[in-house]
Design a protein around this motif. Structure first.
Motif, PDB file in Angstrom:
ATOM      1  N   ASN A   1     -17.468  -6.951  -0.492  1.00  0.00           N
ATOM      2  CA  ASN A   1     -16.174  -7.462  -0.939  1.00  0.00           C
ATOM      3  C   ASN A   1     -15.941  -6.985  -2.366  1.00  0.00           C
ATOM      4  O   ASN A   1     -16.602  -7.438  -3.299  1.00  0.00           O
ATOM      5  CB  ASN A   1     -16.127  -8.987  -0.869  1.00  0.00           C
TER       6      ASN A   1
ATOM      7  N   TRP B   1     -10.291  -5.386  -3.336  1.00  0.00           N
ATOM      8  CA  TRP B   1      -9.309  -4.687  -2.494  1.00  0.00           C
ATOM      9  C   TRP B   1      -9.846  -4.431  -1.090  1.00  0.00           C
ATOM     10  O   TRP B   1      -9.080  -4.254  -0.146  1.00  0.00           O
ATOM     11  CB  TRP B   1      -8.884  -3.363  -3.130  1.00  0.00           C
ATOM     12  N   LEU B   2     -11.182  -4.432  -0.932  1.00  0.00           N
ATOM     13  CA  LEU B   2     -11.829  -4.170   0.354  1.00  0.00           C
ATOM     14  C   LEU B   2     -12.720  -5.344   0.745  1.00  0.00           C
ATOM     15  O   LEU B   2     -13.564  -5.779  -0.035  1.00  0.00           O
ATOM     16  CB  LEU B   2     -12.682  -2.900   0.275  1.00  0.00           C
TER      17      LEU B   2
ATOM     18  N   SER C   1     -15.231  -5.948   3.873  1.00  0.00           N
ATOM     19  CA  SER C   1     -15.786  -5.175   4.971  1.00  0.00           C
ATOM     20  C   SER C   1     -17.070  -5.812   5.500  1.00  0.00           C
ATOM     21  O   SER C   1     -17.923  -6.265   4.721  1.00  0.00           O
ATOM     22  CB  SER C   1     -16.082  -3.749   4.500  1.00  0.00           C
TER      23      SER C   1
ATOM     24  N   ASP D   1     -13.017  -3.600   8.626  1.00  0.00           N
ATOM     25  CA  ASP D   1     -12.471  -3.510   7.275  1.00  0.00           C
ATOM     26  C   ASP D   1     -11.107  -4.186   7.164  1.00  0.00           C
ATOM     27  O   ASP D   1     -10.283  -4.088   8.077  1.00  0.00           O
ATOM     28  CB  ASP D   1     -12.289  -2.041   6.857  1.00  0.00           C
ATOM     29  N   ARG D   2     -10.917  -4.822   6.031  1.00  0.00           N
ATOM     30  CA  ARG D   2      -9.595  -5.309   5.632  1.00  0.00           C
ATOM     31  C   ARG D   2      -9.333  -4.795   4.229  1.00  0.00           C
ATOM     32  O   ARG D   2     -10.157  -5.004   3.331  1.00  0.00           O
ATOM     33  CB  ARG D   2      -9.522  -6.845   5.653  1.00  0.00           C
ATOM     34  N   ILE D   3      -8.199  -4.114   4.048  1.00  0.00           N
ATOM     35  CA  ILE D   3      -7.875  -3.611   2.717  1.00  0.00           C
ATOM     36  C   ILE D   3      -6.551  -4.200   2.257  1.00  0.00           C
ATOM     37  O   ILE D   3      -5.615  -4.384   3.038  1.00  0.00           O
ATOM     38  CB  ILE D   3      -7.857  -2.072   2.649  1.00  0.00           C
TER      39      ILE D   3
ATOM     40  N   SER E   1      -3.746  -0.593  -1.515  1.00  0.00           N
ATOM     41  CA  SER E   1      -5.090  -0.111  -1.825  1.00  0.00           C
ATOM     42  C   SER E   1      -5.611   0.738  -0.674  1.00  0.00           C
ATOM     43  O   SER E   1      -4.926   0.967   0.314  1.00  0.00           O
ATOM     44  CB  SER E   1      -6.039  -1.286  -2.078  1.00  0.00           C
ATOM     45  N   GLY E   2      -6.856   1.182  -0.802  1.00  0.00           N
ATOM     46  CA  GLY E   2      -7.464   1.937   0.279  1.00  0.00           C
ATOM     47  C   GLY E   2      -8.543   2.867  -0.207  1.00  0.00           C
ATOM     48  O   GLY E   2      -8.963   2.831  -1.369  1.00  0.00           O
ATOM     49  N   PHE E   3      -9.014   3.694   0.708  1.00  0.00           N
ATOM     50  CA  PHE E   3     -10.063   4.657   0.418  1.00  0.00           C
ATOM     51  C   PHE E   3      -9.426   5.948  -0.082  1.00  0.00           C
ATOM     52  O   PHE E   3      -8.762   6.652   0.680  1.00  0.00           O
ATOM     53  CB  PHE E   3     -10.888   4.939   1.678  1.00  0.00           C
TER      54      PHE E   3
ATOM     55  N   ASN F   1      -3.788   1.700   2.697  1.00  0.00           N
ATOM     56  CA  ASN F   1      -2.887   0.726   3.292  1.00  0.00           C
ATOM     57  C   ASN F   1      -1.456   1.241   3.111  1.00  0.00           C
ATOM     58  O   ASN F   1      -1.027   1.543   2.000  1.00  0.00           O
ATOM     59  CB  ASN F   1      -3.060  -0.630   2.598  1.00  0.00           C
TER      60      ASN F   1
END
Length: 233
Positions: A14, A17-18, A20, A46-48, A52-54, A105
């Protein structure tokens, strides 16, 4: 022998922003007894957060499957793909000799919830490639429905390993048998819902690593969703 990977025993990351959960060892969660199973190396839920995101990062020699459960993802990669992935859709990216991508996202207000699954290919190398499909709807997949498999299988998504991935959306009261073949290994992942298996209560996030013994049917207490990985031993 059947081994249940309980949802509560998964690794957890956690970052704000993520959020997982990791069925197998991943990132800061390292458990030598949970390094994958046959070709299956990663199942991350995963929840973003919105916006946000990778960011862009690279992969090699891996089938990377993303299934969106809610919200939307914006995918970009060095193959030239710029696409949105919506609930009920899946993308499969074979990283091959190398590819870079980002998964962000697509919403500034809603969280994105998805599964990311990694499968080890039978052979390394080869050109990277990208696929994206709409998965069968709930009524068309109440029983096990093939969604990904090796070349020549006719599955919507083509994997680079001798693996078959099936999906089901059972209704409350449904009974699902678990297909077994000699020389194959099976892993069951409960995505959502409640079910019973040989007296064990299963819930979303639970995984079942199956041995050679025969298994009873899955009996669904509620509507649900599950994935079945049928892999070469």
């Amino acid at each position: 022998m059947t081994l249940i990977h309980e949802s509560m025993s998964r690794g957890h990351t956690n970052t704000g922003w993520l959020n997982s959960y990791h069925t197998f060892s991943f990132g800061g969660f390292q458990d030598p007894t949970r390094m994958g199973f046959a070709a299956l190396r990663v199942i991350n839920e995963d929840r973003i957060a919105p916006g946000s995101g990778f960011s862009e990062h690279g992969h090699q020699d891996m089938d990377i499957l993303t299934m969106v459960l809610s919200g939307k993802l914006l995918h970009k990669d060095t193959l030239g793909n710029v696409v949105t992935i919506a609930p009920g859709e899946a993308q499969l990216m074979y990283a091959g000799t190398g590819v870079r991508h980002s998964e962000m996202n697509a919403s500034a207000s809603d969280a994105a919830h998805f599964l990311q699954i990694w499968l080890i290919p039978d052979q390394r190398g080869g050109a990277p490639r990208y696929q994206q499909v709409r998965l069968p709807d709930i009524e068309a997949s109440r029983k096990w429905t093939l969604i990904a498999a090796g070349a020549g299988s006719g599955a919507p998504l083509e994997l680079t390993s001798d693996t078959r991935l099936l999906m089901a959306h059972p209704r409350e009261g449904d009974r699902l048998s678990i297909p077994r073949q000699t020389g194959r290994q099976v892993f069951l992942h409960i995505v959502e819902g409640l079910a019973m298996l040989d007296g064990e209560r299963l819930a979303g996030g639970d995984g079942i690593q199956m041995g050679s013994d025969e298994l009873p049917n899955l009996e669904w207490i509620t509507d649900g969703k599950a994935l079945l990985f049928d892999m070469r031993r």
